[in-house]
Design an enzyme around this catalytic site. Structure first.
Site, short mmCIF file in Angstrom:
data_model
loop_
_atom_site.label_atom_id
_atom_site.label_comp_id
_atom_site.label_asym_id
_atom_site.label_seq_id
_atom_site.Cartn_x
_atom_site.Cartn_y
_atom_site.Cartn_z
N ASP A 17 0.92 -1.22 0.12
CA ASP A 17 -0.12 0.10 -0.05
C ASP A 17 1.12 1.15 -0.17
O ASP A 17 1.45 1.70 1.15
CB ASP A 17 -0.85 0.14 1.04
CG ASP A 17 -1.87 1.26 1.29
OD1 ASP A 17 -2.18 1.84 0.27
OD2 ASP A 17 -1.73 1.95 2.38
N GLU B 57 -1.30 -1.57 -4.82
CA GLU B 57 -2.40 -0.71 -5.08
C GLU B 57 -2.07 0.36 -6.21
O GLU B 57 -1.02 0.86 -6.25
CB GLU B 57 -2.86 -0.19 -3.86
CG GLU B 57 -4.04 0.75 -4.04
CD GLU B 57 -4.69 1.35 -2.62
OE1 GLU B 57 -5.74 1.79 -2.57
OE2 GLU B 57 -4.26 0.74 -1.61
N ASP C 170 -2.03 1.21 7.71
CA ASP C 170 -1.27 0.88 6.41
C ASP C 170 -0.79 -0.51 6.33
O ASP C 170 -0.76 -0.98 5.11
CB ASP C 170 -0.34 1.95 6.43
CG ASP C 170 -0.99 3.40 6.29
OD1 ASP C 170 -1.21 3.78 5.23
OD2 ASP C 170 -0.56 4.13 7.11
#
Length: 173
Positions: free
Chosen positions: A8, A67, A139
């Site tokens: 991420d 992502e 996160d």
């Protein structure tokens, strides 16, 4: 058996998650965050690159998911996010990992069943899927969610590959 590294990306905090895929199950290996310091972007990108490279050396993933950039309200933020993604992708490609990209909606859908899930819902589902006793940092949970999404997506593609090759003009034989 695959070891999947999910990322991420972020210019200040990059979350990561490492899972092992055994059949349809995902087993937790590690997760955490790479926190960058300073005001200028170049040293932050270097920290992200070096951090991801170190994680790759330590856990030896065989697959890599990240992502995609979403268009934020602030174009400057989207550009910084794109550069952070670039640093992570270069670390993966230098380790000869094939890079798979997923939208936030795809990740949420794969983990929670809803593309509109909240961060809290994603965290909760990550805990359940990986049988974690505590809630991972946001996160890090997102990095784990990327890895889980990749595991589910790759499994679906493999499962479909035998069926797709047996179709003629859109019909199964």
């Amino acid at each position: 058996m695959s070891i999947i590294l999910g990322i991420d990306p972020g210019s200040r905090i990059t979350g990561y998650g490492v899972v092992q895929q055994k059949g349809s199950k995902c087993i937790y290996i590690a997760s955490g965050c790479i926190r960058t310091k300073g005001d200028t972007l170049a040293p932050k990108l270097d920290m992200i690159f070096n951090g991801i490279s170190e994680i790759i050396k330590q856990y030896q993933p065989t697959e890599f998911g990240i992502e995609q950039v979403f268009m934020a309200k602030n174009p400057d933020s989207a550009l910084k996010l794109g550069q952070a993604r670039g640093a992570a992708i270069v670390a993966a490609t230098q380790a000869d990992l094939y890079v798979c990209e997923y939208s936030a909606r795809q990740i949420k859908q794969a983990v929670s069943g809803s593309g509109g899930a909240t961060k809290e819902q994603v965290q909760q589902m990550v805990m359940q899927i990986l049988n974690l006793s505590g809630r991972p940092q946001a996160d890090a949970a997102d990095g784990l969610a990327v890895a889980i999404c990749h595991a589910h997506t790759a499994q679906t593609i493999v499962a479909m590959s035998g069926k797709v090759s047996k179709t003629v003009r859109g019909r199964f034989r």
